[in-house]
Write a protein that holds these residues in place. Structure first.
Motif, mmCIF file in Angstrom:
data_model
loop_
_atom_site.group_PDB
_atom_site.id
_atom_site.type_symbol
_atom_site.label_atom_id
_atom_site.label_comp_id
_atom_site.label_asym_id
_atom_site.label_seq_id
_atom_site.Cartn_x
_atom_site.Cartn_y
_atom_site.Cartn_z
ATOM 1 N N ASN A 236 -13.293 -36.990 78.637
ATOM 2 C CA ASN A 236 -12.294 -36.626 77.640
ATOM 3 C C ASN A 236 -12.994 -35.854 76.538
ATOM 4 O O ASN A 236 -14.114 -36.204 76.148
ATOM 5 N N ASN A 237 -12.364 -34.812 76.030
ATOM 6 C CA ASN A 237 -12.968 -34.063 74.930
ATOM 7 C C ASN A 237 -11.862 -33.573 74.002
ATOM 8 O O ASN A 237 -10.699 -33.446 74.403
ATOM 9 N N ARG A 238 -12.265 -33.270 72.758
ATOM 10 C CA ARG A 238 -11.270 -32.852 71.768
ATOM 11 C C ARG A 238 -11.952 -32.060 70.660
ATOM 12 O O ARG A 238 -12.985 -32.464 70.137
ATOM 13 N N HIS A 239 -11.377 -30.891 70.337
ATOM 14 C CA HIS A 239 -11.855 -30.056 69.227
ATOM 15 C C HIS A 239 -13.380 -29.891 69.292
ATOM 16 O O HIS A 239 -14.122 -30.431 68.478
ATOM 17 N N ASP A 240 -13.833 -29.121 70.248
ATOM 18 C CA ASP A 240 -15.261 -29.039 70.516
ATOM 19 C C ASP A 240 -15.622 -27.624 70.960
ATOM 20 O O ASP A 240 -14.759 -26.790 71.221
ATOM 21 N N ALA A 241 -16.918 -27.377 71.037
ATOM 22 C CA ALA A 241 -17.450 -26.139 71.613
ATOM 23 C C ALA A 241 -18.687 -26.516 72.406
ATOM 24 O O ALA A 241 -19.556 -27.234 71.909
ATOM 25 N N ARG A 242 -18.764 -26.037 73.656
ATOM 26 C CA ARG A 242 -19.872 -26.385 74.544
ATOM 27 C C ARG A 242 -20.478 -25.117 75.129
ATOM 28 O O ARG A 242 -19.765 -24.187 75.529
ATOM 29 N N ALA B 94 -25.712 -19.442 85.804
ATOM 30 C CA ALA B 94 -24.709 -18.599 85.133
ATOM 31 C C ALA B 94 -24.326 -19.229 83.794
ATOM 32 O O ALA B 94 -23.722 -20.301 83.766
ATOM 33 N N PRO B 95 -24.668 -18.598 82.665
ATOM 34 C CA PRO B 95 -24.307 -19.173 81.367
ATOM 35 C C PRO B 95 -22.807 -19.061 81.104
ATOM 36 O O PRO B 95 -22.141 -18.120 81.568
ATOM 37 N N SER B 96 -22.271 -20.020 80.379
ATOM 38 C CA SER B 96 -20.869 -19.950 79.954
ATOM 39 C C SER B 96 -20.718 -20.710 78.643
ATOM 40 O O SER B 96 -21.432 -21.678 78.384
ATOM 41 N N HIS B 97 -19.767 -20.251 77.836
ATOM 42 C CA HIS B 97 -19.594 -20.773 76.477
ATOM 43 C C HIS B 97 -18.107 -21.072 76.271
ATOM 44 O O HIS B 97 -17.264 -20.194 76.450
ATOM 45 N N TRP B 98 -17.816 -22.309 75.863
ATOM 46 C CA TRP B 98 -16.450 -22.800 75.875
ATOM 47 C C TRP B 98 -16.010 -23.303 74.497
ATOM 48 O O TRP B 98 -16.809 -23.855 73.742
ATOM 49 N N VAL B 99 -14.736 -23.127 74.226
ATOM 50 C CA VAL B 99 -14.105 -23.657 73.013
ATOM 51 C C VAL B 99 -12.962 -24.566 73.440
ATOM 52 O O VAL B 99 -12.155 -24.196 74.297
ATOM 53 N N VAL B 100 -12.910 -25.759 72.862
ATOM 54 C CA VAL B 100 -11.850 -26.720 73.165
ATOM 55 C C VAL B 100 -11.037 -26.943 71.898
ATOM 56 O O VAL B 100 -11.495 -27.589 70.953
ATOM 57 N N ASN B 101 -9.844 -26.397 71.856
ATOM 58 C CA ASN B 101 -8.892 -26.667 70.786
ATOM 59 C C ASN B 101 -7.882 -27.684 71.302
ATOM 60 O O ASN B 101 -7.297 -27.501 72.365
ATOM 61 N N GLY B 102 -7.691 -28.760 70.567
ATOM 62 C CA GLY B 102 -6.848 -29.830 71.080
ATOM 63 C C GLY B 102 -7.642 -30.727 72.004
ATOM 64 O O GLY B 102 -8.871 -30.841 71.898
ATOM 65 N N SER B 103 -6.966 -31.355 72.924
ATOM 66 C CA SER B 103 -7.623 -32.331 73.796
ATOM 67 C C SER B 103 -7.641 -31.843 75.234
ATOM 68 O O SER B 103 -6.896 -30.945 75.627
ATOM 69 N N ILE B 104 -8.519 -32.475 76.021
ATOM 70 C CA ILE B 104 -8.632 -32.152 77.435
ATOM 71 C C ILE B 104 -9.235 -33.336 78.168
ATOM 72 O O ILE B 104 -10.089 -34.052 77.627
ATOM 73 N N ARG B 105 -8.753 -33.566 79.354
ATOM 74 C CA ARG B 105 -9.356 -34.533 80.279
ATOM 75 C C ARG B 105 -9.723 -33.761 81.531
ATOM 76 O O ARG B 105 -8.889 -33.038 82.096
ATOM 77 N N LEU B 106 -10.981 -33.866 81.958
ATOM 78 C CA LEU B 106 -11.429 -33.059 83.082
ATOM 79 C C LEU B 106 -12.445 -33.810 83.927
ATOM 80 O O LEU B 106 -13.157 -34.691 83.437
ATOM 81 N N ALA B 107 -12.493 -33.427 85.201
ATOM 82 C CA ALA B 107 -13.449 -34.006 86.149
ATOM 83 C C ALA B 107 -14.481 -32.959 86.525
ATOM 84 O O ALA B 107 -14.155 -31.780 86.687
ATOM 85 N N HIS B 108 -15.716 -33.392 86.650
ATOM 86 C CA HIS B 108 -16.812 -32.530 87.073
ATOM 87 C C HIS B 108 -17.391 -33.042 88.392
ATOM 88 O O HIS B 108 -17.542 -34.256 88.582
ATOM 89 N N LEU B 109 -17.755 -32.104 89.261
ATOM 90 C CA LEU B 109 -18.570 -32.414 90.429
ATOM 91 C C LEU B 109 -19.825 -31.569 90.330
ATOM 92 O O LEU B 109 -19.749 -30.337 90.272
#
Length: 291
Positions: free
Chosen positions: A37-43, A85-100
């Motif tokens: 779960n993540n919220r209001h973030d940048a990764r 491969a580099p990538s840069h993300w912004v999370v506005n609001g909330s998110i629930r996500l799965a990673h493999l």
């Protein structure tokens, strides 16, 4: 596989004060999974040494890549982040996500096993907010399982393999501008694959395999790794374990017979290797698929 806290994507999420880890587990065979779960973030993900497949489970409508601000995520969207491969993300609001998370070694095995191609020729293609309902459904099934319960963890591993196999078959392309040097010729690679598959029940030696290609053991081992992505003994073990899994899922052979059929010296040796790779005994694996 590398410990989870050393996988760059996992570590970046874990180090965030805004992200919360719901669950994570190593699934064997160079695969690992996590639910976040993540919220209001940048990764930011830089030069990762592993591949990451991501599926948005809930929300995510305010999530975007910094270089693609107009494109936003949503539930069931898939992202593919290849190693390096580099990538840069912004999370506005909330998110629930799965990673493999997928190791380079497991990716190499997939290229040989599913595509009959040399791993150096191929690359996992980057994708952002991909629509693939079949793959999204697999991710949703994945997160309903209890990864800590031995039987369900084995089912989780099988489902993770299905997700990975689908990605290899649908999202892998040729590397551009690549000129391969060294390695085995295509006909040698195919001959070795077929020979190993038909002799899994026998004690194969490095010299025996090298002789098929008329090479010294030293040069053969180096060229094999270049062409298959991992050393001969690791490839042979992976194929023996994969065949054992298939026999355990679909047949009634006694465990000792499965061990011998797959080239393990004894049932105890088979059980130890199997448990190291999949986290459970062969008997528990078989039982998990008969529930």
């Amino acid at each position: 596989m590398t410990p989870l806290n050393q996988l760059q994507v996992f570590k970046s999420m874990h180090d965030s004060p805004h992200a919360r880890l719901e669950h994570s587990a190593h699934l064997g065979d160079g695969l690992a999974a996590a639910l976040w779960n993540n919220r209001h973030d940048a990764r930011d993900y830089e030069a990762t040494t592993h591949h990451t497949l991501s599926c948005y489970i809930a929300d995510g409508t305010g999530t975007f890549r910094r270089d693609q601000p107009a494109r936003k995520g949503s539930p069931d969207k898939l992202c593919i982040m290849p190693a390096g491969a580099p990538s840069h993300w912004v999370v506005n609001g909330s998110i629930r996500l799965a990673h493999l998370y997928i190791s380079e070694e497991q990716f190499a095995l997939g290229c040989v096993r599913l595509l009959d191609r040399e791993p150096r020729e191929l690359q996992l293609q980057e994708a952002t907010f991909l629509d693939d309902p079949e793959q999204a459904q697999r991710f949703r099934q994945l997160i309903t399982l209890n990864w800590d319960e031995p039987g369900e963890r084995l089912l989780t591993s099988t489902l993770a393999h299905a997700i990975f196999d689908h990605a290899v078959l649908s999202q892998v392309g040729l590397r551009k501008g690549l000129r391969l040097k060294g390695g085995l010729a295509a006909h040698q690679r195919r001959q070795l694959s077929e020979y190993i598959e038909s002799h899994l029940d026998q004690a194969l030696s490095l010299g025996e395999l090298a002789a098929l290609c008329n090479l010294s053991e030293y040069h053969f081992a180096r060229m094999f790794r270049e062409s298959f992505g991992l050393p001969p003994h690791q490839y042979l073990l992976a194929r023996r374990l994969a065949t054992a899994c298939q026999l355990l899922r679909s047949g009634n052979l006694p465990l000792g017979d499965v061990a011998l059929h797959c080239g393990f010296a004894s049932a105890s040796h088979f059980s130890n290797r199997f448990r190291q790779a999949l986290g459970a005994t062969p008997g528990a694996y078989r039982a998990a698929f008969r529930r």
